[in-house]
Design an enzyme around this catalytic site. Structure first.
Site, short mmCIF file in Angstrom:
data_model
loop_
_atom_site.label_atom_id
_atom_site.label_comp_id
_atom_site.label_asym_id
_atom_site.label_seq_id
_atom_site.Cartn_x
_atom_site.Cartn_y
_atom_site.Cartn_z
N GLY A 173 0.83 -1.20 0.00
CA GLY A 173 0.00 0.00 0.00
C GLY A 173 0.87 1.25 0.00
N HIS A 201 -5.90 6.45 -2.48
CA HIS A 201 -7.13 7.13 -2.12
C HIS A 201 -6.93 8.30 -1.14
CE1 HIS A 201 -11.15 7.97 -1.30
NE2 HIS A 201 -11.08 7.59 -0.05
N GLY A 235 -9.14 17.72 6.38
CA GLY A 235 -7.96 18.02 7.15
C GLY A 235 -7.66 16.99 8.21
N PHE A 288 -14.08 20.88 12.81
CA PHE A 288 -14.61 19.73 12.10
C PHE A 288 -15.71 19.17 12.98
CE2 PHE A 288 -13.21 16.64 8.76
CZ PHE A 288 -12.88 17.59 7.84
N GLN A 312 -18.87 4.02 8.38
CA GLN A 312 -19.33 5.40 8.51
C GLN A 312 -19.99 5.89 7.22
OE1 GLN A 312 -16.51 8.89 8.97
NE2 GLN A 312 -17.58 8.88 10.90
N HIS A 368 -21.08 9.17 5.28
CA HIS A 368 -20.86 10.61 5.28
C HIS A 368 -22.18 11.25 4.90
CE1 HIS A 368 -19.21 14.55 4.65
NE2 HIS A 368 -18.06 14.15 5.12
N LEU A 405 -17.65 13.25 -2.66
CA LEU A 405 -17.79 13.86 -1.34
C LEU A 405 -17.83 15.38 -1.38
CD1 LEU A 405 -17.62 13.25 1.79
CD2 LEU A 405 -15.28 13.99 1.56
N GLU A 420 -16.88 18.06 4.92
CA GLU A 420 -17.39 18.60 6.16
C GLU A 420 -16.90 20.04 6.37
OE1 GLU A 420 -17.54 15.46 8.81
OE2 GLU A 420 -17.07 16.66 10.56
N ARG A 434 -21.02 12.52 12.30
CA ARG A 434 -21.53 12.07 11.01
C ARG A 434 -22.66 11.07 11.12
NH1 ARG A 434 -15.66 11.56 8.13
NH2 ARG A 434 -15.42 13.81 7.97
N HIS A 441 -18.51 5.95 3.62
CA HIS A 441 -17.34 6.82 3.57
C HIS A 441 -16.11 6.21 4.20
CE1 HIS A 441 -15.18 10.53 3.44
NE2 HIS A 441 -15.11 10.66 4.74
N TYR A 442 -16.27 5.52 5.29
CA TYR A 442 -15.08 5.11 6.03
C TYR A 442 -15.32 3.78 6.74
CZ TYR A 442 -10.97 5.32 8.95
OH TYR A 442 -9.76 5.04 9.54
N ARG A 457 -15.88 7.09 13.69
CA ARG A 457 -14.66 7.88 13.58
C ARG A 457 -14.97 9.37 13.66
NH1 ARG A 457 -11.69 10.33 8.79
NH2 ARG A 457 -13.69 10.10 7.78
N ASN A 517 -9.70 12.56 12.08
CA ASN A 517 -8.81 11.69 12.85
C ASN A 517 -8.08 10.69 11.96
OD1 ASN A 517 -8.76 12.57 15.43
ND2 ASN A 517 -10.08 10.99 16.28
C1 LIG Z 1 -13.54 11.54 -0.10
C2 LIG Z 1 -12.84 11.32 1.21
C3 LIG Z 1 -12.49 12.38 2.02
C4 LIG Z 1 -11.85 12.17 3.22
N1 LIG Z 1 -11.53 13.25 3.98
C5 LIG Z 1 -10.90 13.05 5.16
C6 LIG Z 1 -10.57 14.16 5.98
O1 LIG Z 1 -10.84 15.29 5.66
N2 LIG Z 1 -9.94 13.93 7.14
C7 LIG Z 1 -9.59 12.67 7.53
O2 LIG Z 1 -8.99 12.54 8.58
N3 LIG Z 1 -9.89 11.60 6.76
C8 LIG Z 1 -10.52 11.76 5.59
N4 LIG Z 1 -10.85 10.67 4.83
C9 LIG Z 1 -10.38 9.35 5.20
C10 LIG Z 1 -8.92 9.17 4.83
O3 LIG Z 1 -8.64 9.82 3.63
C11 LIG Z 1 -8.55 7.72 4.64
O4 LIG Z 1 -8.95 7.00 5.71
C12 LIG Z 1 -7.05 7.56 4.52
O5 LIG Z 1 -6.55 8.36 3.50
C13 LIG Z 1 -6.65 6.13 4.26
O6 LIG Z 1 -5.28 6.06 4.01
P1 LIG Z 1 -4.54 4.70 3.85
O7 LIG Z 1 -3.11 5.00 3.67
O8 LIG Z 1 -4.92 3.79 4.94
O9 LIG Z 1 -5.14 4.04 2.54
P2 LIG Z 1 -5.20 4.53 1.01
O10 LIG Z 1 -4.79 5.90 0.82
O11 LIG Z 1 -6.53 4.10 0.54
O12 LIG Z 1 -4.10 3.65 0.34
C14 LIG Z 1 -4.24 2.30 0.13
C15 LIG Z 1 -3.05 1.83 -0.65
O13 LIG Z 1 -3.03 0.44 -0.69
C16 LIG Z 1 -2.81 -0.01 -1.99
N5 LIG Z 1 -3.43 -1.30 -2.13
C17 LIG Z 1 -4.68 -1.67 -1.80
N6 LIG Z 1 -4.88 -2.95 -2.10
C18 LIG Z 1 -3.73 -3.39 -2.66
C19 LIG Z 1 -3.31 -4.63 -3.19
N7 LIG Z 1 -4.13 -5.68 -3.24
N8 LIG Z 1 -2.07 -4.74 -3.68
C20 LIG Z 1 -1.24 -3.68 -3.67
N9 LIG Z 1 -1.58 -2.51 -3.17
C21 LIG Z 1 -2.81 -2.36 -2.67
C22 LIG Z 1 -3.38 1.05 -2.86
O14 LIG Z 1 -2.72 1.03 -4.10
C23 LIG Z 1 -3.04 2.30 -2.08
O15 LIG Z 1 -1.74 2.71 -2.40
C24 LIG Z 1 -11.53 10.87 3.63
C25 LIG Z 1 -11.90 9.80 2.84
C26 LIG Z 1 -12.61 10.01 1.67
C27 LIG Z 1 -13.16 8.85 0.95
#
Ligand SMILES: Cc1cc2nc3c(=O)[nH]c(=O)nc-3n(C[C@H](O)[C@H](O)[C@H](O)COP(=O)(O)OP(=O)(O)OC[C@H]3O[C@@H](n4cnc5c(N)ncnc54)[C@H](O)[C@@H]3O)c2cc1C
Ligand code: SF4
Ligand code: F3S
Ligand code: FES
Lengths: 135, 119, 589, 249
Positions: free
Chosen positions: C12, C45, C52, C117, C231, C233, C243, C246, C286, C354-355, C389, C393
């Site tokens: 990831g 993602h 924020g 928030f 969660q 949204h 989205l 917020e 939320r 959303h989450y 959540r 956070n």
């Molecule tokens: C629209 C939106 C807005 C948001 N806004 C906020 C906010 O304002 N504040 C806040 O705190 N949170 C927010 N969140 C939540 C937050 O963005 C996410 O929880 C967080 O970014 C997740 O990060 P992560 O590194 O865990 O996963 P991700 O960023 O989803 O990364 C996952 C990684 O794993 C890799 N991966 C997945 N499966 C495989 C596989 N089988 N093989 C190889 N690689 C794989 C993908 O390629 C990717 O690189 C938001 C979420 C959304 C949907």
């Protein structure tokens, strides 16, 4: 099915790329203006040469300028140089860092406008200068 | 270590030429190539011999003539080999040298003529 | 099959994965770190997060406040010792990001600016315009380029974990471009694969948020914790689920129903004034907002559009200048995807998934029950989100626990001697053969058919509100879909090179199992808490029986086994969650 | 608004395992008002032809995955709408100037290498610990670089730039914009290190100011500006080194 080891990749050739998009044609037109600018510089150089040879020679040059072919050439050249000038000022903001005035960023349009304005003023001066020398 | 390009030298000349030609180029072409030969807006004799000779004798006039001819050439020649490249022609170092050499030769000739014409 | 030897494999390249990679590389530059991601890291993602990240900086704020907001927001299902660790490290991590170049929004004097928030007492959210996740991700990605010991394997799809004698030994991945299998042998593996939102239909998540990372750990015996808590949204665009942050409400935006009435005041979130005000009205949590929408819909007070029921998010009173300055992305998004200019008209919105609060169970060091396997970010359940959540956070979770996971994995890699691969290679070959067999199927259903059936069934059975029979039906549908999936999916695409249909089919296998864990966890939780809200006689929180984490264990082709684990409570005993007017009892039923 | 119309989407297909040249294939796709080109492609993949290959993820113009040529213009397919092409057909090709891996998916490794070459990270004067707090930076100082930090690496600008097409060694618009993003950041002290890339034949001097890159950029980054203002910096650097003993800054 085995995984392909050596991947075959296709890259589109660049041949005739400038025909793909009008934006590119305008760009090529701008670049082509250089031929006219060179030619015009050579015309001036030739005039200078004739000037160094005396009045008769110089008048010959002036006469050549008045031939229809020369007029046509200069007509096109004027258009090309004008296009060059327009594009030159249009991209001028791209060559400059941001200019902040009173904490605000100077808009690109203002930079373009000042360039164009400078050209208009200087061109007018040049015209007046030449005009003032009439006998 | 990436080799430094010598473009700054020629680009400066290109830029200066581009600027001069953008500022007064269109008017200059119009005056010398259209208005005066046709007697349109300007009289035929605006570019008469004595006047031009006086211009060429005057140090400021000399400078102006040299600058216009030289910078137009440097501007145009620089763009010209970019054009060749754009058309897919491989621009060798020799071709670049020829382009810049042409502009330099034109400049030298202009300077020589202005000296010959005298003060 | 190619074999790559590494010390730490990170699966990831989102915020959590990148932070883990940087931490591991900084901790011990001699480690070989392999960063495996199915997309180039900056496409992850995390890039889409807008609002924020929370970190205490203001004089009138405190770690206790952040702790309280988090724990009460999570309806007391948080691991309080973990939350303590978390809130104590948020600000440091955000400062660290700033030192790496993250362009946080500033005050005139050059200091960091923070905003409100949902669910917060004091302004605590660090933001970078409304592209916080984007800037965090790019800062992390670009910073990772400094570190030569991180080898990136971009567009490698991780398809399975290699496990032997109760220890993780590496991962099996497919190089997407060629379809070639790669075995990464390593004593430590960090899962940072993000959430599972795409098991639902209406959701705000990117297309890659398919949860197979959770699925892999789960299939190898690691428990998924608290999966029933998804969660919603409250403000997404109908149809696409895109989205609307917020942040809009933080800046003073209001939600109104079809009569132009700020309906949230009817659901214990009032009174109206003053506005904006923390933890009240539109800045309530939320889950409450999404639930209020559902009630309005039942009462016929939502607005009917071709793309479904909506309410209006109204920003107009903020004025053009503030809208364009503070919420530029949202303005653009609303215009292009909805054809609505927020300066002149309200934005139609509805709730969307959303989450994923639950995930791979870990302790505070991000260790899972499988030796050598770590998890961080949205795919993990480290214990800070509980039943719901708190907004902002999770962006900070991914950096706080991303670092922890990287550190832990690096340490572990140093203490374990490398395996000699023979049996692992055989395991990898077997797994690869199985995956390849998907390509050869002559009969079966389309991937999209099964996938859509799963999504619809999740939506209807384990949505915002839940009832016994609907959940039961979803569980049955999922079991049936798993059988159909085993029976075979038929692909149009039989090639190895860049076969995304094949990858989708692999994803789907894992997704169905994760969905099943979720549905069964929900079915068994006979109470309402946080995002899990039942309407069939279990409308109240039941601390007596359910102040406990649900733990889903994989049981082969059959349904999961759900049991419970105690919640660590250190200093905050469960209270009623109230928002809005002081003490005003929430009328949420 | 809900009436469904049918639009023809014509996609360039290329399978590295069987083809040596690409060809086009047409699909009839029902669409509604708010459907993006990407949603059109997804429809094809789900219902008509599972083998059509393209990248996408965020579907909201921020992840930079879905760039392709739409009727000859580099676009994010998630941010381009079928309604704007109907009743004519839409022709979708992979981004120009890149090697095609399969159908619409191009090889982006060259860009990633270039990005790395410009040192796109803060190189501070002296490292500080988080305990020492953040740097101070006023909104105006931020303004100097912020727009360049908004690049989503979608590569539309590379597909737009003929100079990149003609010379793959050219560092190219987005990478140079990101280089400038760090140089222009008041917290950074690494300009001298990055000058080498700028000064090279394939740094800013590979650009002839076609400026189509800035035209197609979906995020208003204006890479042409980042590049061309550095021509002046490079020129200064070229001449100043003769004046200063150790080459100047
Ligand atoms: C629209 C939106 C807005 C948001 N806004 C906020 C906010 O304002 N504040 C806040 O705190 N949170 C927010 N969140 C939540 C937050 O963005 C996410 O929880 C967080 O970014 C997740 O990060 P992560 O590194 O865990 O996963 P991700 O960023 O989803 O990364 C996952 C990684 O794993 C890799 N991966 C997945 N499966 C495989 C596989 N089988 N093989 C190889 N690689 C794989 C993908 O390629 C990717 O690189 C938001 C979420 C959304 C949907
Ligand atoms: S500069 Fe613009 S067009 Fe180029 S990659 Fe960045 S965002 Fe895309
Ligand atoms: S299109 Fe290319 S030539 Fe320069 S201005 Fe942009 S990089
Ligand atoms: S899908 Fe992310 S930019 Fe289009």
């Amino acid at each position: 099915m085995p995984a392909p080891n050596l991947l075959n990749r296709y890259t589109r050739p660049m041949e005739g790329w400038w025909r793909r998009n009008p934006f590119y044609l305008w760009y090529m037109l701008r670049e082509a203006s250089c031929v006219f600018i060179i030619a015009y510089a050579l015309v001036l150089l030739c005039g200078l040469y004739r000037l160094s040879q005396g009045e008769a020679a110089f008048n010959g040059w002036l006469a050549a300028l008045a031939t229809p072919r020369s007029i046509a050439f200069h007509g096109i050249t004027a258009m090309m140089v004008l296009y060059h000038a327009w594009t030159w000022f249009k991209v001028m903001p791209k060559t400059l860092p941001f200019i902040h005035i009173g904490g605000k960023r100077m808009p690109d349009a203002a930079i373009v406008t000042s360039g164009l304005a400078a050209a208009v003023v200087l061109s007018a001066l040049l015209f007046v200068l030449v005009w003032s020398g009439r006998s | 270590m990436i080799r430094r390009s010598n473009k700054p030298v020629f680009w400066s000349l290109f830029g200066a030429g581009g600027m001069v030609s953008a500022l007064i180029g269109p008017m200059l072409v119009f005056v010398t190539g259209i208005a005066v030969p046709l007697g349109f807006l300007l009289p035929h004799d605006a570019l008469r011999y004595e006047r031009m000779l006086a211009l060429a004798h005057n140090p400021a006039g000399k400078l102006a003539l040299a600058v216009v001819i030289s910078l137009f050439l440097f501007h145009g020649c620089h763009r010209f080999y970019h054009c060749l490249h754009d058309f897919g022609i491989h621009v060798t170092a020799g071709m670049k040298a020829a382009c810049h050499g042409f502009a330099a030769a034109g400049t030298a000739l202009a300077v020589y003529l202005l000296l010959v014409i005298g003060f | 099959m190619q074999v790559i030897q590494a010390d730490v494999v990170i699966v990831g390249g989102g915020g959590a994965g990148l932070r883990a990679a940087i931490a591991a590389a900084e901790r011990d530059p001699s480690l070989r770190i392999a960063l495996v991601s199915k997309v180039v890291p900056m496409r992850s993602h995390t890039v889409a997060a807008e609002g924020g990240a929370a970190g205490v900086v203001r004089g009138d704020d405190s770690l206790e406040n952040h702790f309280d907001d988090t724990v009460s927001g999570g309806d007391w299902l948080c691991e309080q010792d973990v939350v303590d660790y978390f809130v104590a490290h948020c600000t440091d991590e955000l400062v660290q990001l700033e030192r790496w170049g993250c362009p946080w929004s500033r005050k005139e004097d050059g200091h960091i600016n923070v905003r409100f928030f949902g669910g917060m007492k004091v302004q605590r959210t660090w933001f970078a315009a409304d592209k916080s996740g984007f800037h965090i991700l790019h800062t992390l990605f670009q910073t990772s380029l400094r570190l030569p010991s991180i080898s990136r394997y971009d567009e490698f799809f991780c398809a399975d974990l290699m496990v032997e004698d109760g220890k993780v030994r590496g991962v099996l991945a497919i190089e997407i471009t060629t379809g070639e299998f790669f075995l990464f042998e390593a004593p430590a593996v960090v899962m940072a694969t993000g959430g599972a939102g795409r098991i639902y239909r209406q959701n705000t998540n990117a297309g890659i948020v398919t949860g197979e990372g959770m699925g892999m750990a789960y299939r190898h015996g690691v428990a998924l914790r608290d999966m029933e808590f998804m969660q919603w949204h409250p403000t997404a665009l109908p149809g696409t689920g895109i989205l609307i942050t917020e942040g809009c409400r933080g800046e003073g935006g209001i939600l109104v129903n079809k009569d132009g009435y700020r309906y949230l005041q009817d659901y214990g979130l009032g009174p109206l004034d003053p506005w904006p005000r923390p933890k009240a009205m539109e800045l309530g949590p939320r889950d409450r907002l999404s639930q209020a929408f559902w009630h309005e819909q039942q009462k016929g007070r939502t607005i009917d559009t071709p793309k479904g029921q909506v309410v209006h998010l109204d920003l107009r009173h903020l004025g053009r200048k503030k809208i364009l300055e503070r919420l530029p992305l949202i303005t653009e998004v609303a215009k292009t995807f909805m054809g609505v200019d927020p300066v002149v008209s309200p934005i139609p919105v509805c709730p969307a998934v959303h989450y994923t609060m639950g995930g791979i169970q870990t302790n505070v060091r991000c260790e899972t029950s499988l030796s050598g396997l770590y998890a961080a970010g949205e795919c993990s359940s480290v214990g800070i989100h509980g039943a719901n959540r708190l907004g902002s956070n999770s962006l900070v979770e991914i950096i706080v626990f991303g670092r922890v996971a990287g550190d832990s994995a690096a340490q572990h890699a140093r203490t374990v001697t490398a395996s000699h691969g023979d049996s692992i290679r055989r395991q990898a070959e077997a797994s690869a053969q199985h995956l390849l067999s998907l390509l050869g199927q002559e009969t079966g259903e389309r991937v999209a058919t099964l996938r859509d059936a799963m999504r619809d069934s999740m939506e209807s059975g384990v949505g915002i509100y839940r009832k016994q029979d609907a959940m039961q039906a979803t569980c049955e549908t999922l079991a049936e879909l798993r059988t159909r999936y085993r029976g075979g999916v038929r692909l149009d695409d039989r090639n190895r090179a860049f076969n995304t249909e094949w990858l989708t089919a692999i994803e789907l296998g894992y997704m169905l199992e994760v969905a099943e864990a979720l549905a069964h966890s929900a079915l068994q939780r006979r109470e309402s808490r946080g995002a899990h809200f039942r309407l069939d006689g279990y409308e109240e929180r039941d601390d007596e029986r359910f102040l406990a984490h649900s733990i889903a264990h994989f049981r082969g082709d059959g349904p999961p086994l759900i049991d419970y684990a105690p919640v660590t409570i250190t200093r905050s005993a469960p209270r009623t969650r109230t928002y809005g007017g002081a003490g005003k009892k929430a009328e949420m039923t | 608004m809900t009436t469904t119309r049918i639009i023809e989407i014509e996609c360039q297909r290329f399978n590295p395992q069987t083809d040596s040249e690409p060809h086009f294939q047409s699909y009839q796709v029902p669409f509604s008002e708010e459907m993006s080109v990407l949603q059109g492609l997804q429809y094809i993949k789900d219902h008509l032809d599972g083998s059509l290959t393209f990248r996408w993820s965020c579907r909201m113009a921020i992840c930079g995955s879905c760039g392709s040529m739409v009727n000859g213009v580099p676009q994010l397919s998630c941010h381009t709408f079928l309604r704007d092409y109907f009743p004519d057909k839409v022709r979708i090709e992979p981004l120009n100037h890149f090697p095609v891996l399969r159908d619409l998916a191009i090889d982006q490794t060259d860009f990633l290498a270039k990005l790395e070459s410009v040192k796109p990270y803060l190189i501070p004067d002296t490292e500080k610990t988080p305990a020492q707090g953040t740097y101070l930076q006023t909104p105006q100082q931020m303004d100097e670089y912020y727009q360049y930090s908004e690049c989503i690496n979608c590569l539309l600008c590379y597909a737009a730039c003929p100079q990149y097409g003609l010379n793959k060694e050219f560092t190219g618009p987005a990478a140079l914009a990101l280089l400038h993003r760090y140089n222009a950041d008041s917290r950074d002290a690494g300009s001298a290190e990055r000058m080498e890339v700028i000064n090279g034949e394939n740094g800013v001097w590979g650009c002839t100011l076609v400026s189509y890159c800035s035209e197609v950029c979906p995020k208003g980054v204006d890479p042409a500006r980042a590049i061309n203002q550095n021509k002046i910096n490079s020129t200064k650097d070229y001449f100043l080194r003769f004046l200063q003993p150790r080459g100047g800054k």
